[in-house]
Each structure stands twice: as C-alpha cells, then as structure tokens.
Design an enzyme around this catalytic site. Structure first.
Site, PDB file in Angstrom:
ATOM      1  N   THR A  41      12.870 -15.998  35.984  1.00 44.51           N
ATOM      2  CA  THR A  41      13.866 -14.960  36.270  1.00 44.51           C
ATOM      3  C   THR A  41      14.670 -15.409  37.484  1.00 44.51           C
ATOM      4  OG1 THR A  41      12.349 -13.301  35.436  1.00 44.51           O
ATOM      5  CG2 THR A  41      14.152 -12.516  36.838  1.00 44.51           C
ATOM      6  N   PHE A  52       7.629   3.933  28.982  1.00 41.34           N
ATOM      7  CA  PHE A  52       7.848   3.800  30.430  1.00 41.34           C
ATOM      8  C   PHE A  52       8.153   5.134  31.106  1.00 41.34           C
ATOM      9  CE2 PHE A  52       7.693  -0.530  29.304  1.00 41.34           C
ATOM     10  CZ  PHE A  52       7.318  -1.196  30.452  1.00 41.34           C
ATOM     11  N   LYS A  59      18.232  -9.903  32.136  1.00 41.91           N
ATOM     12  CA  LYS A  59      16.819  -9.838  32.556  1.00 41.91           C
ATOM     13  C   LYS A  59      16.639  -8.829  33.699  1.00 41.91           C
ATOM     14  CE  LYS A  59      12.569 -10.678  33.256  1.00 41.91           C
ATOM     15  NZ  LYS A  59      11.542 -10.176  32.366  1.00 41.91           N
ATOM     16  N   CYS A  83       6.760  -8.837  38.836  1.00 42.19           N
ATOM     17  CA  CYS A  83       8.147  -8.789  38.351  1.00 42.19           C
ATOM     18  C   CYS A  83       8.960  -7.617  38.894  1.00 42.19           C
ATOM     19  CB  CYS A  83       8.155  -8.770  36.821  1.00 42.19           C
ATOM     20  SG  CYS A  83       7.598 -10.338  36.152  1.00 42.19           S
TER      21      CYS A  83
HETATM   22  P1  NAD Z   1       3.193 -18.044  38.212  1.00 42.72           P
HETATM   23  O1  NAD Z   1       3.160 -18.048  39.695  1.00 42.72           O
HETATM   24  O2  NAD Z   1       2.051 -17.506  37.440  1.00 42.72           O
HETATM   25  O3  NAD Z   1       3.430 -19.561  37.699  1.00 42.72           O
HETATM   26  C1  NAD Z   1       4.343 -20.432  38.257  1.00 42.72           C
HETATM   27  C2  NAD Z   1       3.767 -21.833  38.120  1.00 42.72           C
HETATM   28  O4  NAD Z   1       4.746 -22.788  38.540  1.00 42.72           O
HETATM   29  C3  NAD Z   1       2.542 -22.073  38.992  1.00 42.72           C
HETATM   30  O5  NAD Z   1       1.481 -22.556  38.181  1.00 42.72           O
HETATM   31  C4  NAD Z   1       2.995 -23.132  39.996  1.00 42.72           C
HETATM   32  O6  NAD Z   1       1.959 -24.010  40.373  1.00 42.72           O
HETATM   33  C5  NAD Z   1       4.070 -23.826  39.204  1.00 42.72           C
HETATM   34  N1  NAD Z   1       5.064 -24.557  40.029  1.00 42.72           N
HETATM   35  C6  NAD Z   1       5.710 -24.115  41.131  1.00 42.72           C
HETATM   36  N2  NAD Z   1       6.534 -25.091  41.592  1.00 42.72           N
HETATM   37  C7  NAD Z   1       6.406 -26.145  40.743  1.00 42.72           C
HETATM   38  C8  NAD Z   1       6.993 -27.424  40.684  1.00 42.72           C
HETATM   39  N3  NAD Z   1       7.904 -27.821  41.589  1.00 42.72           N
HETATM   40  N4  NAD Z   1       6.629 -28.241  39.669  1.00 42.72           N
HETATM   41  C9  NAD Z   1       5.717 -27.856  38.772  1.00 42.72           C
HETATM   42  N5  NAD Z   1       5.130 -26.649  38.769  1.00 42.72           N
HETATM   43  C10 NAD Z   1       5.462 -25.802  39.750  1.00 42.72           C
HETATM   44  O7  NAD Z   1       4.537 -17.313  37.828  1.00 42.72           O
HETATM   45  P2  NAD Z   1       4.842 -16.471  36.485  1.00 42.72           P
HETATM   46  O8  NAD Z   1       4.293 -15.112  36.617  1.00 42.72           O
HETATM   47  O9  NAD Z   1       4.508 -17.311  35.305  1.00 42.72           O
HETATM   48  O10 NAD Z   1       6.427 -16.347  36.613  1.00 42.72           O
HETATM   49  C11 NAD Z   1       7.267 -17.470  36.410  1.00 42.72           C
HETATM   50  C12 NAD Z   1       8.700 -16.959  36.283  1.00 42.72           C
HETATM   51  O11 NAD Z   1       8.809 -16.139  35.105  1.00 42.72           O
HETATM   52  C13 NAD Z   1       9.169 -16.086  37.439  1.00 42.72           C
HETATM   53  O12 NAD Z   1      10.535 -16.314  37.649  1.00 42.72           O
HETATM   54  C14 NAD Z   1       8.953 -14.672  36.917  1.00 42.72           C
HETATM   55  O13 NAD Z   1       9.811 -13.739  37.519  1.00 42.72           O
HETATM   56  C15 NAD Z   1       9.289 -14.850  35.456  1.00 42.72           C
HETATM   57  N6  NAD Z   1       8.651 -13.861  34.573  1.00 42.72           N
HETATM   58  C16 NAD Z   1       7.346 -13.508  34.768  1.00 42.72           C
HETATM   59  C17 NAD Z   1       6.750 -12.593  33.901  1.00 42.72           C
HETATM   60  C18 NAD Z   1       5.324 -12.156  34.117  1.00 42.72           C
HETATM   61  O14 NAD Z   1       4.915 -11.155  33.493  1.00 42.72           O
HETATM   62  N7  NAD Z   1       4.531 -12.823  34.930  1.00 42.72           N
HETATM   63  C19 NAD Z   1       7.476 -12.060  32.820  1.00 42.72           C
HETATM   64  C20 NAD Z   1       8.793 -12.480  32.637  1.00 42.72           C
HETATM   65  C21 NAD Z   1       9.376 -13.381  33.520  1.00 42.72           C
END
Ligand code: NAD
Length: 431
Positions: free
Chosen positions: A121, A250, A205, A261
C-alpha cells in the site's frame, strides 16, 4: 509464468503461495534471513488459516521457493511483485523507503525486460517514484503496474483465491493482457479485474480502507452516545444494516480498530491531504475517535478498580487486533494493557495465536483462557476469537474473585450473562 515476490510477509507470502497455486513458478525473496530459513525448514512464520497447506503443497510441487538472494529472484522471473512493508513514519506518512530500496535493486540487477508490480500500500504518486528509482539504475525496458492488495488477515488465502475484485493500475494493453492471464485462475466465474491508471489504483486502496475504518468508527462513536441514553447499539446496527443502501458489513461496534493497515492508512491519507493542501477532515476525525474509543474502554476499567488498582489482577482474553490472526500491530489490547500496567495492575493474558511482543515481561501469558482467570478480579475481552463466544460461564464465575466481564467485542447477550450472576460491561448496550 515466472514470478518473484519481494517481501514475504502477510501479503507477500499469501500472494506468492496463491500465485503458485495458480500454476506459476514463484520465488519468494525476503531480506530477513530467519524468515527464509524458517520457510525453507517448513516453518510458516505467521498464522493464517489455510496458508500452511497451500505453501507446503506448492513447495512440494516445485512451484514455490524461498531465498534471500534478490538477484536470483530477478534473474528468474518476468513479473516482479513488491510486497514489502510501508509502515507509518513519525509524521503519519507512509514510509516507502523499503519499496524504493527494492525498486533500486531491481533496476540495478535486471538484465532485460521486466514487469514490476507494486502490491504494497503506497501513497498516490509512488508509481512515478518507483519508475524513476528503476530507470535511474537501468536502460533496460520495463513496465510498471500498481496492483494494491485487498486481502484480510484471517481470511487472506480465501480472499486472494476468490477476490471480490482486483484493482490493476496500468494502461498498457499488452500488460493488461499479461495481468489478466496471471489472475485468470482466480476469475473463473467472471472477470473482476478493474483496470485504471496507477495513481487511481493507489488512491483506491486508501479510499477503501479509510471508508471501512470510518464505518467502524462511526458505530463506535454512536455506541458511546447510546450509553448516555441507555439505547442499544446492537439494535441500531441491525436497524441500519438492513438498509440496502448501507449494508451490514463493518458496522460491528467494539473497542476500536487496530492492525497493520487501518491505522497507518488513515494516517497516510491525512498526510497526503496535508501535503496536497486538501484536508482529509473525515479521516482526521476517524483517527482521533478511534483512539478515544480505545481510551474510553480502558478508562471504564480503570475507574471500576480505581480504589485498589495496585491489588488488581486482570485476566485478558485476546491480544490480536482481530480474530483468526496473530497480528498485534496497533492492537487496542496493547494500548489498553499498557494503561492498566501503568496504573499498577497485574495482567494475565491468553490469546490462541498472538504473542505478547513488546509487553513481554510486563504481563504474564498463559496457554488457556481459563488459566488466566485464576484469582483475577475481572475478565477483559479484546479479541473476537470464536472460542470466546460460548465459554463455560459457570467456570468463569467460579475462578474470578468477583464475576465481572468487560467485553470490548459485544460477544454475549447481556440478559443471559446477568442470569449467570455475572456483572457485564460491553460497548453501547445497557447492562
Ligand atoms: P509484513 O511486515 O508482514 O511483511 C513485509 C516483509 O517485507 C517482511 O518479511 C520484511 O522482512 C520484508 N522486507 C522489508 N524490506 C525488504 C527488502 N528491502 N527486501 C526484501 N524484503 C524486505 O507486511 P505486510 O503486512 O505483508 O504488508 C506489506 C504491504 O502490504 C504493506 O504496504 C501493507 O500496507 C500492505 N497490505 C497489508 C495487508 C495486511 O492485511 N497485512 C493487506 C493489504 C495490503
């Protein structure tokens, strides 16, 4: 197709496993060595229903691999997804440094045409910054797609495999066709891909998450007003949810939203509005009202025990910000528990999946909900786990020093609880 997914968290790992399930060869890349070691040793680093099965099945089929070597991922894929974190910075903006860092590495390492897809996001306009970060490092051609993710923790695999819709930010017909093919396994009944330009996809988003956070927060604020009148928010919820213009999703009142999020996306939209000189006043109010809701719940408990806080032990059920996840990022439980501890109270917590994280050592955790009750002065519920919905009230009454429940999720019928001889405080309902 050959795909790599950079960032193997809640979004990246689920997306990668599901894309592999669709028949693609997917390389998961993460710079967290422990996470990759765990995955290579069959340990799934997060709790998400159905994820273990789908990861193991596709790994065994040779379609899903894990590495810390980003070059290996980039060398061996046409499509490169970026799914790294975009946490809140101090000023509330989304910190996109990890996204830009990965974009730079892609630019440095790619040896031919690639399609780079952002799943993280990211604030509106990041599409340009990512493209610039790549072109600054390479002359090789590439296309860029903004493909924000809408999965929900707790049903992430199901959401990815059967999405309500997929938002695809690209206007290039060849790339549109490629993305249609990639998502075809998840669109068997009908295509639900909505194509648009990347900036609109980025905005979609935030618009979705802030709209949902607003609905929840409106109900939470209304629940406080209901309390002052002795009206019942659950009746109000049923009453308005039956209106087809409003719908019933919701609208559940509770202790406030949390998670990785909503809080950060509300803050990021507020920040975007400030930077653009187009104030997001509704989002600003949602942010404030959400914190107020958490604090109101904590204060109710602090007031109840104010005469002997130092001798009070609270049993807590649920740490995760919602059921079916182990995620405690920005969880209302943590904000409230910190206040209890600051007031001198002791806390014994149970959660089926979540860990105490930053509260480790400051409170006790136990492996069973009923063990948390032994000698406690009251029970506080933060998470709507299924196993909390029909507990043994007789045992609760026997184990607590005084049978009182503070329910931040409105799990029980107040009249029924009263009959069990339990004092019941919930959200926006007379008790
Ligand atoms: P998370 O923290 O669980 O995972 C992120 C991963 O990226 C981690 O494993 C971290 O080690 C890795 N990372 C960070 N920098 C890196 C790099 N330079 N190279 C390789 N790996 C790297 O995060 P998430 O919850 O999966 O969220 C990821 C994105 O998706 C965010 O932008 C979030 O807003 C979006 N998002 C999350 C959800 C949710 O429900 N968690 C839903 C929709 C969108």
């Amino acid at each position: 197709m050959k795909v790599s997914v950079i960032g193997t968290g809640y979004v990246g790992l689920v997306a990668a496993a599901c894309l592999a399930e669709g028949g693609n060869h997917v390389i998961c890349v993460d710079n967290n060595e422990k996470k990759i070691d765990d995955l290579n040793n069959g340990i799934i680093p997060i709790y998400e229903p159905g994820l273990t099965e789908i990861v193991k099945r596709n790994e065994a089929a040779g379609r899903l691999t894990f590495t810390t070597d980003i070059k290996h991922g980039i060398d061996n894929s046409l499509l490169i997804f970026i799914g790294v974190g975009t946490p809140s910075a101090e000023d509330g903006s989304a910190d996109i440094s990890a996204v830009l860092n990965v974009a730079g590495q892609i630019g440095e390492l790619m040896d031919g045409y690639r399609v780079i897809v952002t799943k993280s996001t990211v604030p509106v306009g990041t599409c340009k910054k990512v493209s610039e970060a790549i072109s600054a490092k390479t002359e090789k051609p590439f296309d860029y797609v903004s493909n924000p993710e809408f999965l929900k923790e707790g049903s992430a695999v199901e959401d990815f495999l059967k999405p309500d819709r997929v938002i695809m930010g690209t206007t290039n017909p060849a790339v549109m066709e490629l993305m249609k093919q990639l998502y075809a396994p998840f669109m068997r009944k009908s295509s639900r891909i909505i194509f648009m330009d990347p900036a609109s996809a980025e905005m979609t988003k935030y618009a979705a998450n802030v709209m949902l956070a607003t609905r929840i927060t409106f109900m939470n604020e209304l629940s406080a007003l209901c309390d002052t009148f002795g009206a019942d928010i659950e009746h109000v919820r049923a009453g308005i949810g039956s209106d087809s213009r409003i719908g019933s999703s919701f609208l559940f009142p509770g202790v406030g939203y949390g998670g990785s999020c909503f809080p950060k996306d509300v803050s990021a939209l507020i920040h975007m509005g400030q930077v653009q000189g187009s104030a997001m006043t509704i989002a600003e109010s949602v942010h404030e009202a959400n914190l107020a809701q958490q604090d109101r719940f904590a204060q109710k408990i602090l007031d109840y025990f104010k005469d002997n806080s130092a001798d009070t032990t609270l049993a807590v059920w649920g740490l995760a910000f919602k059921a079916k996840t182990d995620d405690t990022r920005m969880a209302p439980s943590f904000r409230c528990i910190k206040k209890f501890i600051d007031a001198g109270m002791k806390v014994v917590a149970y959660d089926p999946q979540a860990l105490p994280g930053e509260l480790t050592g400051k409170m006790k955790t136990v492996g069973n909900g009923y063990d948390a009750l032994d000698g406690a002065d009251g029970l506080v519920i933060f998470t709507d786990w299924q196993e909390f919905r029909t507990p043994d009230f007789e045992l609760i009454t026997r184990k607590l020093k005084k049978p009182v429940i503070f329910d931040g999720r409105n799990l029980y019928d107040p009249a029924y609880i009263k009959k069990q001889g339990i004092e019941y405080h919930c959200i926006g309902r007379p008790s």
